[in-house]
Write a protein that holds these residues in place. Structure first.
Motif, PDB file in Angstrom:
ATOM      1  N   SER A   1     -59.565  93.605-113.079  1.00 23.79           N
ATOM      2  CA  SER A   1     -60.567  92.846-112.316  1.00 23.79           C
ATOM      3  C   SER A   1     -61.149  91.764-113.220  1.00 23.79           C
TER       4      SER A   1
ATOM      5  N   ASP B   1     -58.124 102.114-110.750  1.00 25.02           N
ATOM      6  CA  ASP B   1     -58.336 101.755-109.343  1.00 25.02           C
ATOM      7  C   ASP B   1     -58.091 102.957-108.436  1.00 25.02           C
TER       8      ASP B   1
ATOM      9  N   THR C   1     -54.530  98.129-105.415  1.00 27.16           N
ATOM     10  CA  THR C   1     -55.078  97.839-106.735  1.00 27.16           C
ATOM     11  C   THR C   1     -55.314  96.349-106.864  1.00 27.16           C
TER      12      THR C   1
ATOM     13  N   ARG D   1     -60.997 104.488-106.155  1.00 27.24           N
ATOM     14  CA  ARG D   1     -60.862 104.249-104.722  1.00 27.24           C
ATOM     15  C   ARG D   1     -60.429 105.472-103.925  1.00 27.24           C
TER      16      ARG D   1
END
Length: 75
Positions: free
Chosen positions: A21, A44, A17, A48
C-alpha cells in the motif's frame, strides 16, 4: 503460499490484495512489487479475511507481516 522459517501460510487463489500500500506520490521510491510482495499479500489476507473472522488480531497480523519482512530480508 508463504513458507516462513517455522510456519507455512496459504493465501487462497483469488484473494484480493493491493500488494504494498504505497501512496502514489512515493511509488518512484517504493514500487508496489519487490522482495516484500509475499509479505504484503499475506498481510492483506490476514487483515481482510482472518481478522474479521476472529482467527487473528490486528496486532498479530501486523507482527506476522514484520516477521515475514525480516525472513524475506527486507529492511
Amino acid at each position: 503460499v508463504y513458507q516462513g522459517r517455522t510456519e507455512t501460510f496459504v493465501v487462497p487463489r483469488g484473494t484480493l490484495t493491493d500488494f504494498a500500500s504505497v501512496p502514489r506520490v512515493f511509488v518512484w521510491l517504493v514500487p508496489k512489487f519487490g522482495r516484500y510482495t509475499a509479505a504484503a499479500v499475506l498481510h492483506d489476507h490476514l487483515v481482510r479475511v482472518e481478522r474479521p473472522a476472529g482467527r487473528i488480531s490486528a496486532v498479530d497480523a501486523d507482527g506476522l507481516f514484520r516477521r515475514a519482512m525480516r525472513e524475506l530480508g527486507v529492511p
